[in-house]
Design an enzyme around this catalytic site. Structure first.
Site, PDB file in Angstrom:
ATOM      1  N   GLU A   1     -10.044  -0.859   3.197  1.00 34.67           N
ATOM      2  CA  GLU A   1      -8.640  -0.520   3.521  1.00 34.67           C
ATOM      3  C   GLU A   1      -7.719  -0.679   2.311  1.00 34.67           C
ATOM      4  O   GLU A   1      -6.637  -1.256   2.398  1.00 34.67           O
ATOM      5  CB  GLU A   1      -8.132  -1.350   4.710  1.00 34.67           C
ATOM      6  CG  GLU A   1      -8.751  -0.920   6.021  1.00 34.67           C
ATOM      7  CD  GLU A   1      -8.119  -1.559   7.247  1.00 34.67           C
ATOM      8  OE1 GLU A   1      -7.045  -2.161   7.124  1.00 34.67           O
ATOM      9  OE2 GLU A   1      -8.718  -1.447   8.318  1.00 34.67           O
TER      10      GLU A   1
HETATM   11  C1  LIG Z   1     -18.211  -2.104   3.873  1.00 34.13           C
HETATM   12  C2  LIG Z   1     -17.244  -1.021   3.758  1.00 34.13           C
HETATM   13  C3  LIG Z   1     -16.689  -0.423   4.893  1.00 34.13           C
HETATM   14  C4  LIG Z   1     -15.825   0.660   4.787  1.00 34.13           C
HETATM   15  N1  LIG Z   1     -15.415   1.331   5.910  1.00 34.13           N
HETATM   16  C5  LIG Z   1     -14.803   2.543   5.763  1.00 34.13           C
HETATM   17  C6  LIG Z   1     -14.564   3.391   6.881  1.00 34.13           C
HETATM   18  O1  LIG Z   1     -14.866   3.045   8.022  1.00 34.13           O
HETATM   19  N2  LIG Z   1     -14.008   4.603   6.667  1.00 34.13           N
HETATM   20  C7  LIG Z   1     -13.649   5.034   5.427  1.00 34.13           C
HETATM   21  O2  LIG Z   1     -13.172   6.141   5.293  1.00 34.13           O
HETATM   22  N3  LIG Z   1     -13.838   4.240   4.337  1.00 34.13           N
HETATM   23  C8  LIG Z   1     -14.410   3.021   4.482  1.00 34.13           C
HETATM   24  N4  LIG Z   1     -14.629   2.227   3.379  1.00 34.13           N
HETATM   25  C9  LIG Z   1     -14.134   2.661   2.085  1.00 34.13           C
HETATM   26  C10 LIG Z   1     -13.100   1.726   1.481  1.00 34.13           C
HETATM   27  O3  LIG Z   1     -11.885   1.811   2.143  1.00 34.13           O
HETATM   28  C11 LIG Z   1     -13.085   2.093   0.005  1.00 34.13           C
HETATM   29  O4  LIG Z   1     -14.242   1.544  -0.499  1.00 34.13           O
HETATM   30  C12 LIG Z   1     -12.043   1.503  -0.789  1.00 34.13           C
HETATM   31  O5  LIG Z   1     -10.894   2.174  -0.536  1.00 34.13           O
HETATM   32  C13 LIG Z   1     -12.343   1.527  -2.306  1.00 34.13           C
HETATM   33  O6  LIG Z   1     -13.020   2.642  -2.782  1.00 34.13           O
HETATM   34  P1  LIG Z   1     -14.279   2.477  -3.790  1.00 34.13           P
HETATM   35  O7  LIG Z   1     -15.166   1.433  -3.222  1.00 34.13           O
HETATM   36  O8  LIG Z   1     -14.854   3.794  -4.033  1.00 34.13           O
HETATM   37  O9  LIG Z   1     -13.649   1.858  -5.100  1.00 34.13           O
HETATM   38  P2  LIG Z   1     -13.014   2.656  -6.346  1.00 34.13           P
HETATM   39  O10 LIG Z   1     -11.981   3.585  -5.845  1.00 34.13           O
HETATM   40  O11 LIG Z   1     -14.100   3.189  -7.192  1.00 34.13           O
HETATM   41  O12 LIG Z   1     -12.262   1.484  -7.106  1.00 34.13           O
HETATM   42  C14 LIG Z   1     -12.929   0.614  -8.024  1.00 34.13           C
HETATM   43  C15 LIG Z   1     -11.935  -0.455  -8.493  1.00 34.13           C
HETATM   44  O13 LIG Z   1     -10.832   0.181  -9.144  1.00 34.13           O
HETATM   45  C16 LIG Z   1      -9.612  -0.303  -8.602  1.00 34.13           C
HETATM   46  N5  LIG Z   1      -8.614   0.766  -8.678  1.00 34.13           N
HETATM   47  C17 LIG Z   1      -8.711   2.046  -8.256  1.00 34.13           C
HETATM   48  N6  LIG Z   1      -7.570   2.697  -8.516  1.00 34.13           N
HETATM   49  C18 LIG Z   1      -6.735   1.818  -9.123  1.00 34.13           C
HETATM   50  C19 LIG Z   1      -5.428   1.872  -9.651  1.00 34.13           C
HETATM   51  N7  LIG Z   1      -4.701   2.980  -9.625  1.00 34.13           N
HETATM   52  N8  LIG Z   1      -4.905   0.774 -10.226  1.00 34.13           N
HETATM   53  C20 LIG Z   1      -5.612  -0.371 -10.286  1.00 34.13           C
HETATM   54  N9  LIG Z   1      -6.854  -0.486  -9.807  1.00 34.13           N
HETATM   55  C21 LIG Z   1      -7.410   0.591  -9.232  1.00 34.13           C
HETATM   56  C22 LIG Z   1      -9.931  -0.676  -7.185  1.00 34.13           C
HETATM   57  O14 LIG Z   1      -9.008  -1.662  -6.725  1.00 34.13           O
HETATM   58  C23 LIG Z   1     -11.334  -1.246  -7.338  1.00 34.13           C
HETATM   59  O15 LIG Z   1     -11.234  -2.588  -7.713  1.00 34.13           O
HETATM   60  C24 LIG Z   1     -15.458   1.116   3.499  1.00 34.13           C
HETATM   61  C25 LIG Z   1     -15.961   0.493   2.357  1.00 34.13           C
HETATM   62  C26 LIG Z   1     -16.846  -0.546   2.470  1.00 34.13           C
HETATM   63  C27 LIG Z   1     -17.399  -1.161   1.222  1.00 34.13           C
END
Ligand SMILES: Cc1cc2nc3c(=O)[nH]c(=O)nc-3n(C[C@H](O)[C@H](O)[C@H](O)COP(=O)(O)OP(=O)(O)OC[C@H]3O[C@@H](n4cnc5c(N)ncnc54)[C@H](O)[C@@H]3O)c2cc1C
Length: 809
Positions: free
Chosen positions: A498
């Site tokens: 989230e």
């Molecule tokens: C167990 C689990 C359950 C989930 N459930 C759902 C679900 O039900 N439905 C759904 O749609 N999604 C779901 N998600 C997705 C979740 O909401 C996303 O994983 C999350 O938003 C982050 O995306 P990412 O993991 O690809 O990280 P990335 O986007 O690759 O980010 C990597 C890092 O970069 C940082 N970052 C990115 N952009 C910026 C910025 N502009 N400034 C500073 N830092 C930044 C992030 O904070 C993070 O630390 C789930 C994820 C997990 C792991």
């Protein structure tokens, strides 16, 4: 009249008027009167009057001011204004502001805070917590779930479906429970204390998902069809937004739908061909209905003249051909159902769009609006419940476990982390209560939900690390008796979902806060985007001069607070909390000033200066966390026994605010502004300290001693003492150990000898044979020894038991 006296009067009046946020016309009139007075005494001459006229007249005559001041500034503002994508704009527009806006504006009204009603559970909600929630907690064997079957057992799945755990937010007319946000939070807090898998499984469908979206935006036909089936557990929902290439930047999803004609259930209909590749989707592996976010295109203009309609949400039955679903991810040994899904040219009618074809392209707005609510409930509540359970268990363990002939909890090194856990538990409960209370008052508090999500998941992670350290090897060795390690392992999940926390801190909290909570910035932005030039100029002029007055006022207030140590500020209570209200008001004024100066001096660059934005967000967040803590104390009738929790939590927030301001000033890009800011805010240096050792000792002691304050801290957790519940058993053994300490002391005194505390059964024998203790006391010593042994024991396994049974792992 002496010129020095006149100047002193002029400065004092300016200061007073800025402090009280006087209007431009009041400023001008007061100054004119002051100058007239000066003229009487020959201090003010014609030159000064001319200068005054040159400044005051254009400012006070609307047409001149607009034409020669506001218009060029509006043109400049349009140039430097950060470019905003439509997804950013919709995210900013989503939701409402609440007490966060008061905190942002420099002068919080504490009476208003305390007058917000304290959320309460209805009879039905309380019965649900005492009935089905209590029962399902008693059915949980977390080791069986997390290690042996990597899922909830069938009887728990059946129980939660039958008892409408998936229907907490669904309206009663559709067969749901229609609980308040506060009740939802209490349910999740209790569940998470016993099993994160259970809490996540229940939390997600009640948060951002098809249920919420259907109720808010669904057509009547969609609501009538799906909501009763979701309420009864007949349909299992999930919501799929995240793609491999679009995580945090969810607005950039590559998944798409093309509007076209096609065959559906034997009929030719206008529909869309959907193609997606999603991952991380909670409940996807077992979902029967998939909420899908994709970008809708209409190349043949079959729906309207617009070809790119934008992000759209639809409900897709998962049994349609072309859909791949069922595989699972393995998130940090917390095996709730979570996995990927793909769709290849899946054709569905346009009616499958949530809200019907009218809502095509409205998906992003729908999602961010729902997130404003859901983000304040599920993850903050799961985090608060986890820390409350950990606080009680760790307090008990610290008193039971002895090393160097004393309970480890008496050692200063242990008191430190123990106090952090205790204060966090108090604060986190306070924040979930206040934030869900706001939702129940009809708010969709987007900034508050981001604050709650970020800070409570971070506090949960740090508290779990503290709890693990205190438990030593007992926390490390996994097995059925380890009640901590899964919470510790799973903490990063809450941090990541989230809105991953770094992003939430760096961009969302202040980014949304600055625009939504500021009294004038949104109006300025809207004016700059208004195509009606006259209206734009009028609105901008009004907002701009309000903004200037507001900024001057915050500088005056900040300086006044610094010079007086904020001691002259009013407080709603004249007790131990008085200084907290004064200091929070001071830092609120500092935030308002710093925010304006950052926006003015950095302009569009502020969006890229994430460290500045993060620190401003930290100030706002800690103001909110401390306010929630003070509200809880007040709502619970200011019980002085709870003060150590309140004092530790608030002093910690105040220290963090000071630290954030200090770092912000030190790293401010313009070094001259940085120096001026330091003089205004910290003329006497930074002088707030972290909570004292004495306070930390008091909190640690409360956690290790059964008492009303400790009971309030763990309120609502699953602590039933049925012999099987680990947390209930720990509570019982803690009480027994304390009784045994007194019996042991009695025996030592009678024998005038310092006996070792354990084994307690041997102490019992000595006490009985010397007729110092009764049989009942001896029995208590003996049974407590068994309990003590159980508490310090860790699990062990045959080598084969630790080998994965599935050939693929
Ligand atoms: C167990 C689990 C359950 C989930 N459930 C759902 C679900 O039900 N439905 C759904 O749609 N999604 C779901 N998600 C997705 C979740 O909401 C996303 O994983 C999350 O938003 C982050 O995306 P990412 O993991 O690809 O990280 P990335 O986007 O690759 O980010 C990597 C890092 O970069 C940082 N970052 C990115 N952009 C910026 C910025 N502009 N400034 C500073 N830092 C930044 C992030 O904070 C993070 O630390 C789930 C994820 C997990 C792991």
């Amino acid at each position: 009249m002496d010129i020095i006296l006149w100047l002193f009067a002029a400065i004092s009046l300016t200061w007073f008027m800025s402090y009280t946020r006087a209007s431009l016309s009041s400023y001008s009139l007061t100054f004119a009167a002051l100058m007239a007075f000066g003229s009487l005494f020959n201090i003010i001459g014609i030159v000064s009057w001319l200068l005054f006229a040159v400044i005051a007249l254009p400012l006070n005559i609307d047409t001149i001011r607009r034409q020669f001041i506001s218009m060029p500034l509006l043109a400049l503002f349009k140039k430097i204004m950060p470019q905003m994508s439509s997804t950013e704009q919709e995210a900013i527009d989503a939701g409402t502001t609440w007490f966060d806006a008061d905190l942002f504006r420099g002068d919080p009204d504490w009476k208003k805070l305390h007058n917000y009603p304290r959320p309460r559970l209805s009879t039905q909600e309380q019965e649900f917590l005492d009935g089905p929630v209590e029962q399902v907690c008693s059915m949980v064997n977390d080791w069986h779930i997390t290690h042996e079957i990597a899922d909830l057992p069938p009887e728990i799945w059946q129980f939660i479906k039958e008892n409408k755990f998936f229907a907490l937010i669904i309206k009663k007319q559709y067969g749901g429970l229609e609980f308040s946000a506060y009740a939802q939070s209490r349910v999740l807090q209790k569940l998470t204390g016993v099993s994160s898998v259970l809490a996540s499984t229940v939390g997600v469908p009640n948060s951002l998902g098809p249920g919420e979206l259907l109720q808010e935006y669904g057509t009547k036909a969609q609501q009538d069809h799906y909501l009763p089936r979701l309420a009864s557990g007949e349909e299992i929902p999930c919501f799929a937004l995240t793609s491999p290439e679009a995580g945090s930047d969810a607005g950039s999803i590559p998944d798409y739908g093309i509007i076209c004609h096609g065959q559906f259930e034997g009929k030719d209909v206008l529909g869309m061909k959907l193609t997606w590749d999603k991952r991380y989707i909670t409940l996807a592996p077992i979902a029967t209905v998939l909420g899908l976010a994709f970008k809708l295109q209409d190349p043949d203009q079959l729906l309207s003249e617009q070809q790119d309609l934008g992000i759209t949400c639809a409900l897709i039955p998962t049994n349609l051909s072309g859909i791949t679903i069922g595989r699972r991810h393995f998130p940090l040994n917390i095996p709730f159902q979570n996995g990927p899904t793909q769709g290849d040219a899946v054709f569905v009618p346009l009616d499958f769009i949530i809200g019907g074809s009218n809502m095509a392209g409205q998906g992003w707005r729908m999602l961010v609006e729902c997130l404003s609510v859901g983000r304040a409930i599920t993850l903050p509540s799961n985090s608060a419940g986890g820390v409350k359970a950990a606080a009680l268990a760790t307090g008990a363990y610290s008193r039971i476990r002895r090393q160097f002939k004393m309970p480890i909890g008496k050692m200063e090194g242990i008191e430190e982390p123990l106090a952090r856990i205790g204060a966090n538990a108090y604060l986190m409960d306070a924040v979930t209560t206040m934030s869900t209370g706001a939702i129940d008052l009809g708010e969709k508090p987007s900034v508050i939900s981001a604050i709650a999500k970020y800070h409570l998941t971070e506090k949960m992670r740090s508290s779990m690390i503290d709890a693990m350290d205190i438990h030593g090897g007992k926390g490390i060795c996994m097995g059925p008796n380890n009640y901590l390690a899964r919470g510790y392992q799973g903490a990063p999940i809450a941090v990541t979902v989230e809105g991953a926390n770094i992003l939430t801190r760096s961009m969302i909290i202040y980014g949304q806060g600055a625009i939504r909570c500021h009294p004038y910035v949104l109006a300025e932005l809207e004016a700059a985007n208004n195509s009606d030039n006259e209206q734009a100029l009028n609105d901008f002029d009004h907002a701009l001069f309000g903004h200037i007055g507001f900024s001057i006022s915050n500088i005056g207030r900040s300086l006044w607070c610094s010079l007086t140590g904020s001691r002259l500020l009013s407080s709603p209570y004249e007790d131990e909390t008085r200084r907290y209200y004064q200091l929070l008001t001071r830092y609120s004024a500092n935030l308002a000033m710093l925010s304006d100066i950052a926006m003015l001096s950095l302009g569009a660059d502020l969006k890229r200066k994430e460290r500045i934005s993060a620190r401003l967000g930290d100030i706002l967040s800690n103001l909110y966390l401390a306010s929630a803590t003070l509200k809880r104390y007040n709502d619970e009738r200011r019980k002085t026994a709870d003060l150590p929790f309140v004092q530790y939590a608030v002093e910690d927030c105040l220290y963090d605010i000071q630290h954030a301001i200090d770092e912000l000033i030190s790293n401010f890009p313009n070094k001259i502004i940085s120096k001026i800011l330091r003089v205004i805010i910290f003329p006497l240096g930074t002088w707030l300290n972290k909570p004292s050792d004495e306070l930390s000792h008091k909190v640690a002691l409360l956690l290790q001693t059964p008492c009303a304050s400790r009971t309030r801290l763990g309120q609502g957790q699953y602590l039933t003492r049925d012999g099987c519940n680990i947390f209930g058993r720990l509570e019982q053994i803690l009480e027994d150990i304390i009784h045994c300490e007194a019996i042991h002391e009695k025996i030592c005194r009678a024998l005038d000898k310092k006996l070792p505390f354990y084994p307690l059964n041997e102490i019992a024998e000595i006490g009985l044979s010397n007729t110092i203790i009764s049989k009942a006391e001896a029995e208590l010593l003996t049974t407590t020894e068994l309990g003590r042994q159980w508490v310090i024991a860790v699990d062990d396994f045959d080598s084969e038991e630790l080998t994965a049974t599935s050939p693929s792992i």
